[in-house]
Design a protein around this motif. Structure first.
Motif, short mmCIF file in Angstrom:
data_model
loop_
_atom_site.label_atom_id
_atom_site.label_comp_id
_atom_site.label_asym_id
_atom_site.label_seq_id
_atom_site.Cartn_x
_atom_site.Cartn_y
_atom_site.Cartn_z
N LEU A 197 -3.32 8.47 -9.97
CA LEU A 197 -3.97 7.25 -9.49
C LEU A 197 -3.58 6.06 -10.38
N LEU A 198 -3.55 6.28 -11.67
CA LEU A 198 -3.14 5.22 -12.59
C LEU A 198 -1.68 4.82 -12.36
N ALA A 199 -0.83 5.77 -12.06
CA ALA A 199 0.57 5.46 -11.76
C ALA A 199 0.66 4.58 -10.51
N GLY A 200 -0.12 4.91 -9.49
CA GLY A 200 -0.12 4.11 -8.27
C GLY A 200 -0.64 2.70 -8.51
N VAL A 201 -1.71 2.58 -9.27
CA VAL A 201 -2.27 1.27 -9.59
C VAL A 201 -1.29 0.46 -10.44
N THR A 202 -0.64 1.13 -11.37
CA THR A 202 0.33 0.45 -12.22
C THR A 202 1.48 -0.09 -11.38
N TRP A 203 1.98 0.72 -10.43
CA TRP A 203 3.05 0.23 -9.55
C TRP A 203 2.57 -0.99 -8.76
N ALA A 204 1.37 -0.89 -8.20
CA ALA A 204 0.86 -1.96 -7.34
C ALA A 204 0.61 -3.26 -8.12
N ALA A 205 0.34 -3.15 -9.42
CA ALA A 205 0.01 -4.34 -10.21
C ALA A 205 1.14 -4.76 -11.17
N CYS A 206 2.23 -4.01 -11.20
CA CYS A 206 3.29 -4.34 -12.16
C CYS A 206 4.11 -5.54 -11.67
N ARG A 238 2.04 12.99 -8.82
CA ARG A 238 1.49 14.32 -8.54
C ARG A 238 2.61 15.35 -8.43
N GLN A 239 3.70 14.96 -7.79
CA GLN A 239 4.82 15.88 -7.63
C GLN A 239 5.46 16.22 -8.97
N LEU A 240 5.37 15.29 -9.91
CA LEU A 240 5.91 15.54 -11.25
C LEU A 240 4.91 16.24 -12.16
N GLY A 241 3.80 16.69 -11.59
CA GLY A 241 2.84 17.51 -12.33
C GLY A 241 1.72 16.76 -13.01
N GLN A 242 1.53 15.50 -12.72
CA GLN A 242 0.46 14.74 -13.35
C GLN A 242 -0.89 15.06 -12.68
N PRO A 243 -1.97 15.02 -13.44
CA PRO A 243 -3.29 15.25 -12.85
C PRO A 243 -3.68 14.08 -11.94
N PRO A 244 -4.69 14.28 -11.09
CA PRO A 244 -5.06 13.23 -10.12
C PRO A 244 -5.36 11.86 -10.73
N LEU A 245 -6.06 11.83 -11.85
CA LEU A 245 -6.39 10.54 -12.46
C LEU A 245 -5.13 9.83 -12.97
N ALA A 246 -4.22 10.58 -13.56
CA ALA A 246 -2.96 9.98 -14.03
C ALA A 246 -2.12 9.49 -12.85
N LEU A 270 0.83 -1.21 0.00
CA LEU A 270 0.00 0.00 0.00
C LEU A 270 0.86 1.26 0.00
N LEU A 271 1.92 1.24 0.76
CA LEU A 271 2.83 2.38 0.80
C LEU A 271 3.39 2.65 -0.58
N GLY A 272 3.76 1.61 -1.31
CA GLY A 272 4.25 1.77 -2.67
C GLY A 272 3.22 2.40 -3.59
N PHE A 273 1.96 1.98 -3.45
CA PHE A 273 0.88 2.58 -4.24
C PHE A 273 0.79 4.08 -3.97
N PHE A 274 0.72 4.46 -2.69
CA PHE A 274 0.60 5.87 -2.34
C PHE A 274 1.86 6.66 -2.70
N ALA A 275 3.01 6.01 -2.59
CA ALA A 275 4.26 6.68 -2.93
C ALA A 275 4.32 6.99 -4.42
N MET A 276 3.95 6.04 -5.25
CA MET A 276 3.99 6.26 -6.69
C MET A 276 2.95 7.30 -7.10
N ARG A 277 1.80 7.27 -6.45
CA ARG A 277 0.78 8.28 -6.73
C ARG A 277 1.30 9.66 -6.36
N ARG A 278 1.97 9.76 -5.23
CA ARG A 278 2.53 11.04 -4.79
C ARG A 278 3.62 11.51 -5.75
N LEU A 279 4.46 10.61 -6.19
CA LEU A 279 5.51 10.97 -7.13
C LEU A 279 4.92 11.53 -8.41
#
Length: 173
Positions: free
Chosen positions: A98-107, A88-96, A77-86
């Motif tokens: 969220l997709l980054a976090g899900v992608t990390w969690a399922a990759c 966002r920090q790199l300027g991605q919109p919320p949906l993107a 879970l921490l990895g999911f939230f960390a990738m989502r935060r990264l």
């Protein structure tokens, strides 16, 4: 299901090490040597045992199997939230993000890290470190230092070193 892949590193090395460590911690110590492992194996100095990682405290308050499994669930879970935060920090919109976090969690890497007690720690903390560097400033770098410290405290140093290239890329951006 009704089957478990038990011939993996997590059960072959992680489980016996954590069982020994939890028993030692319950006795009020962190042993330097595990006498039952390979005729006496270094315990405290082995990065695979996570001897000083904060989630060892879970073994003091929860049954062994709950603490052992919670280690994996929390870091996944921490990895999911960390990738989502990264993201966002790199300027991605919320949906993107969220997709980054899900992608990390399922990759493949994120799921394969769950086979190793220490690698899941590194995989979970590195995106937070990158997010801190991307943020910059005193607060961002402090956050990155904390995340890197936890990744090194709880993870494999070689795997942690693999994150240096992305860290440098984010830092110079």
């Amino acid at each position: 299901g009704d089957r478990t892949l038990f011939l993996r590193d997590v059960f072959a090395t992680g489980l016996p090490a954590k069982a020994f460590g939890a028993a030692e911690l319950a006795a009020g110590r962190i042993s330097a040597v595990d006498p039952a492992w390979a005729l006496g194996q270094v315990y405290r100095g082995d990065p695979n045992t996570l001897s000083f990682y904060p989630d060892n405290l879970l073994y003091l308050v929860l049954p062994f199997w709950s603490a052992f499994n919670l280690h994996f669930a929390l870091h996944w879970l921490l990895g999911f939230f960390a990738m989502r935060r990264l993201a966002r920090q790199l300027g991605q919109p919320p949906l993107a993000a969220l997709l980054a976090g899900v992608t990390w969690a399922a990759c493949g890497y994120g799921l394969s890290a769950l086979s190793f007690y220490n690698l899941v720690v590194v995989a979970a903390w590195w995106p937070f470190a990158l997010a801190g560097v991307a943020r910059g400033g005193r607060r961002g770098w402090s956050f990155a230092a904390l995340a890197l410290g936890l990744a090194l405290l709880g993870g494999d140093p070689v795997t942690a070193a693999l994150g240096l290239v992305p860290l440098l890329l984010v830092a110079v951006e």
